[in-house]
Motif scaffolding. Structure first.
Motif, short mmCIF file in Angstrom:
data_model
loop_
_atom_site.label_atom_id
_atom_site.label_comp_id
_atom_site.label_asym_id
_atom_site.label_seq_id
_atom_site.Cartn_x
_atom_site.Cartn_y
_atom_site.Cartn_z
N UNK A 44 1.05 -0.86 0.17
CA UNK A 44 0.24 0.26 0.09
C UNK A 44 0.69 1.76 0.43
N UNK A 45 0.23 2.19 -0.68
CA UNK A 45 1.40 3.20 -0.39
C UNK A 45 1.95 4.31 0.62
N UNK A 46 2.40 4.52 0.43
CA UNK A 46 2.93 4.87 2.53
C UNK A 46 1.97 6.67 2.62
N UNK A 47 2.13 5.88 4.34
CA UNK A 47 0.37 7.80 4.28
C UNK A 47 -0.29 7.91 4.01
N UNK A 48 -0.89 7.04 4.17
CA UNK A 48 -2.63 6.54 3.44
C UNK A 48 -3.29 6.55 4.58
N UNK A 49 -4.77 6.58 4.42
CA UNK A 49 -6.55 6.59 4.98
C UNK A 49 -6.42 4.94 4.65
N UNK A 50 -6.62 4.37 5.73
CA UNK A 50 -7.56 2.27 5.12
C UNK A 50 -8.08 2.84 6.18
N UNK A 51 -9.07 2.51 5.89
CA UNK A 51 -10.42 1.49 6.47
C UNK A 51 -11.25 0.47 6.65
N UNK A 52 -10.61 -0.09 7.99
CA UNK A 52 -11.47 -1.38 8.17
C UNK A 52 -12.65 -1.80 8.86
N UNK A 53 -12.97 -1.92 8.91
CA UNK A 53 -13.80 -2.79 7.33
C UNK A 53 -14.88 -1.46 7.05
N UNK A 54 -15.71 -1.74 5.90
CA UNK A 54 -16.79 -1.24 5.39
C UNK A 54 -17.50 -2.24 5.68
N UNK A 55 -17.08 -3.33 4.74
CA UNK A 55 -18.40 -3.97 4.93
C UNK A 55 -17.70 -5.07 6.00
N UNK A 56 -17.98 -6.02 6.69
CA UNK A 56 -18.12 -6.31 7.98
C UNK A 56 -17.00 -6.42 8.93
N UNK A 57 -16.75 -7.16 9.20
CA UNK A 57 -16.23 -7.14 10.66
C UNK A 57 -15.17 -7.73 11.58
N UNK A 58 -14.63 -8.00 12.48
CA UNK A 58 -13.35 -8.66 13.53
C UNK A 58 -14.46 -9.51 13.81
N UNK A 59 -13.51 -10.70 13.57
CA UNK A 59 -15.24 -11.82 13.50
C UNK A 59 -14.78 -13.32 14.65
N UNK A 60 -12.86 -13.01 15.24
CA UNK A 60 -12.89 -13.55 16.02
C UNK A 60 -11.03 -13.10 16.22
N UNK A 61 -10.93 -13.44 17.59
CA UNK A 61 -9.52 -12.86 18.49
C UNK A 61 -8.27 -12.85 17.31
N UNK A 62 -8.28 -14.17 16.88
CA UNK A 62 -7.03 -14.46 15.73
C UNK A 62 -7.64 -13.05 15.17
N UNK A 63 -8.15 -12.16 14.63
CA UNK A 63 -8.31 -12.14 12.74
C UNK A 63 -7.83 -10.60 13.63
N UNK A 64 -8.18 -10.32 14.82
CA UNK A 64 -8.18 -8.64 15.71
C UNK A 64 -6.76 -8.87 15.69
N UNK A 65 -5.38 -9.78 16.61
CA UNK A 65 -4.39 -9.75 16.59
C UNK A 65 -3.39 -9.87 15.31
#
Length: 329
Positions: free
Chosen positions: A161-182
């Motif tokens: 990904x390009x340096x210094x940009x904005x990133x959005x997590x998530x637009x759709x869906x969500x963190x589904x587990x502790x493993x995904x969050x980590x």
């Protein structure tokens, strides 16, 4: 004699009838939401290579070959094969958006299937509306399979990904587990140049993350999304508000809430965001429900007052920021 393909088409249509009301669609292939759910369930319970075989055997023969749904689901099957063999994928993982003022990228996964904290939001979730078109659905399903079976693809594209940009997590869906969050928080730390923000209803995962002695990266900002099954449980919201990042700043900036409004005289869809009365009703409903002034979401990231979208700004005081969007009352 009835052909096998015709039988399959009739069987699928009888099980999952389209609810399309657009008479101008003509012969355009419209896949119902129920069929999307069926495809999602069947794909997610299989390994990628087996899911690809199932799509080719059970779904593709029942779709017109010239339709977008046929082409995209065939592309998904190809990419699932590639995923299982370590080859190049047919999809980019991160979406690219922006309106000139604010270039940013985003990640999406399947709504509901990755949302362990979802409550009554499933009744009005905007993500399902995108399933009228095949591309959002297949990309969400594709990314969900990557998280479950081949996260190394995500990590590789993240590094590019390009340096210094904005990133959005998530637009759709969500963190589904502790493993995904980590997984995501480790990626955030690897790219301190990125400004990362998002929304979540999976509050229990964040609190569990802290209780297990883990920390939150300094370049991630969280907005608590309404409709979570945790928001009316004692102590959850208060505990979330006190979470701190590794730089000792607050993790949670505020709440992004859906408020019920009287929509008489208000246009449907994206047109409502250009109507002053819509925003006035949203602000009033939010004040009555939450007891404080709210910013009415302009509907398009980058159109907030100021140079950046409000959801991605750091929280600079104990006061929680409230951003609201209107849904039919």
């Amino acid at each position: 004699m009835t052909s096998t393909n015709t039988q399959r088409i009739r069987r699928l249509k009888s099980r999952f009838p389209s609810r399309n009301k657009n008479k101008k669609a003509g012969n355009k292939t419209i896949v119902s939401r129920d069929l999307c759910h069926h495809i999602a369930r069947e794909v997610l319970k299989r390994k990628p290579i087996l899911a690809a075989r199932w799509l080719r055997a059970a779904i593709l023969p029942a779709l017109p070959r010239r339709s977008n749904w046929y082409r995209e689901l065939r592309k998904l099957a190809y990419s699932l094969d590639a995923m299982s063999k370590g080859k190049d994928l047919a999809y980019s993982i991160f979406g690219h958006d922006g309106n000139g003022k604010l270039p940013f990228v985003f990640f999406s996964a399947l709504p509901q299937y990755t949302c362990p904290g979802a409550g009554d939001c499933l009744e009005w979730c905007y993500s399902f509306k995108a399933w009228r078109h095949v591309s959002p659905f297949t990309r969400q399903l594709h990314n969900t399979m990557l998280l479950q079976h081949a996260p190394e693809y995500i990590a590789k594209e993240w590094q590019s990904l390009p340096n210094g940009i904005e990133v959005r997590l998530y637009v759709d869906g969500d963190f589904d587990s502790a493993q995904t969050l980590s997984f995501w928080f480790n990626l955030c730390r690897e790219r301190p140049d990125l400004h990362i923000y998002g929304y979540s209803k999976s509050w229990a995962l964040f609190l569990e993350h802290k209780q297990n002695g883990n920390t939150f990266p300094a370049n991630y900002i969280l907005n608590l999304s309404s409709g979570s099954k945790y928001e009316n449980l004692p102590n959850y919201a208060a505990a979330m508000e006190e979470l701190k990042r590794e730089d000792n700043e607050y993790l949670v900036r505020g709440y992004f809430v859906a408020v019920h409004i009287d929509c008489d005289g208000i246009p449907r869809g994206a047109k409502r965001y250009s109507v002053a009365e819509y925003h006035a009703r949203v602000r009033q409903a939010a004040k009555e429900q939450y007891g404080q002034m709210a910013l009415s979401c302009p509907g398009e990231c980058g159109n907030c007052p100021g140079a950046r979208q409000q959801c991605g700004l750091d929280r600079n005081s104990k006061r929680m920021v409230l951003i609201a969007i209107g849904v039919h009352g």
